[in-house]
Design a protein around this motif. Structure first.
Motif, PDB file in Angstrom:
ATOM      1  N   MET A   1      10.983   1.597   2.939  1.00  0.00           N
ATOM      2  CA  MET A   1      10.663   0.434   3.736  1.00  0.00           C
ATOM      3  C   MET A   1      11.780   0.224   4.748  1.00  0.00           C
ATOM      4  N   ASN A   2      11.374  -0.017   5.988  1.00  0.00           N
ATOM      5  CA  ASN A   2      12.345  -0.364   7.015  1.00  0.00           C
ATOM      6  C   ASN A   2      11.714  -1.397   7.946  1.00  0.00           C
ATOM      7  N   PRO A   3      12.424  -1.928   8.923  1.00  0.00           N
ATOM      8  CA  PRO A   3      11.863  -2.998   9.760  1.00  0.00           C
ATOM      9  C   PRO A   3      10.625  -2.599  10.575  1.00  0.00           C
ATOM     10  N   ARG A   4      10.378  -1.306  10.774  1.00  0.00           N
ATOM     11  CA  ARG A   4       9.252  -0.863  11.599  1.00  0.00           C
ATOM     12  C   ARG A   4       8.004  -0.502  10.810  1.00  0.00           C
ATOM     13  N   PHE A  22      -1.863  10.069  -2.282  1.00  0.00           N
ATOM     14  CA  PHE A  22      -1.641  10.508  -0.919  1.00  0.00           C
ATOM     15  C   PHE A  22      -0.661   9.551  -0.272  1.00  0.00           C
ATOM     16  N   ARG A  23       0.071  10.032   0.706  1.00  0.00           N
ATOM     17  CA  ARG A  23       1.042   9.188   1.400  1.00  0.00           C
ATOM     18  C   ARG A  23       0.381   8.427   2.542  1.00  0.00           C
ATOM     19  N   GLY A  24       0.812   7.169   2.689  1.00  0.00           N
ATOM     20  CA  GLY A  24       0.321   6.344   3.775  1.00  0.00           C
ATOM     21  C   GLY A  24       1.456   5.542   4.376  1.00  0.00           C
ATOM     22  N   MET A  25       1.195   4.947   5.526  1.00  0.00           N
ATOM     23  CA  MET A  25       2.205   4.152   6.207  1.00  0.00           C
ATOM     24  C   MET A  25       1.521   2.958   6.862  1.00  0.00           C
ATOM     25  N   ILE A  26       2.106   1.768   6.677  1.00  0.00           N
ATOM     26  CA  ILE A  26       1.632   0.565   7.363  1.00  0.00           C
ATOM     27  C   ILE A  26       2.697   0.194   8.391  1.00  0.00           C
ATOM     28  N   ARG A  27       2.344   0.312   9.662  1.00  0.00           N
ATOM     29  CA  ARG A  27       3.286  -0.020  10.725  1.00  0.00           C
ATOM     30  C   ARG A  27       3.337  -1.533  10.934  1.00  0.00           C
TER      31      ARG A  27
END
Length: 108
Positions: A1-4, A22-27
């Protein structure tokens, strides 16, 4: 987790659990539909949270891009120091106007 963005593990699709994650990302810009510039990732998600999200694209070769920018999406279960908090989404539909509204109910 980071600010972006926040990295997540995708555990299921609709009502089907996956055999492997599976890998995911929430921007940051995909957390909510309004006031996108005021979103703070660390206030929206915490490690261990269970999140209901929608896949918006394949992203890069390593992860899917996800969004929680709809009323019925977001944190479903949240872990705190005191234990697990349970969030329930309640759907209300007006039978005359057919307008659907969502409410979040919290059980601890």
């Amino acid at each position: 987790m980071n600010p972006r963005f926040c990295k997540v593990a995708i555990l299921g699709v609709e009502t089907t659990p996956l055999k492997e994650t599976f890998r995911g990302m929430i921007r940051k810009e995909d957390v909510r539909a309004t006031e996108k510039d005021r979103v703070e990732i660390y206030k929206s998600f915490r490690p261990g949270d269970i999140v209901l999200a929608r896949v918006i694209s394949l992203g890069d070769a390593q992860s899917y891009l996800l969004s929680t920018a709809e009323n019925e999406l977001g944190v479903v279960f949240a872990r705190s120091e005191a234990g697990l908090l349970n969030y329930f989404f309640f759907r209300i539909k007006n039978r005359y106007t057919l307008i659907v509204r969502y409410r979040v109910l919290i059980r601890s």
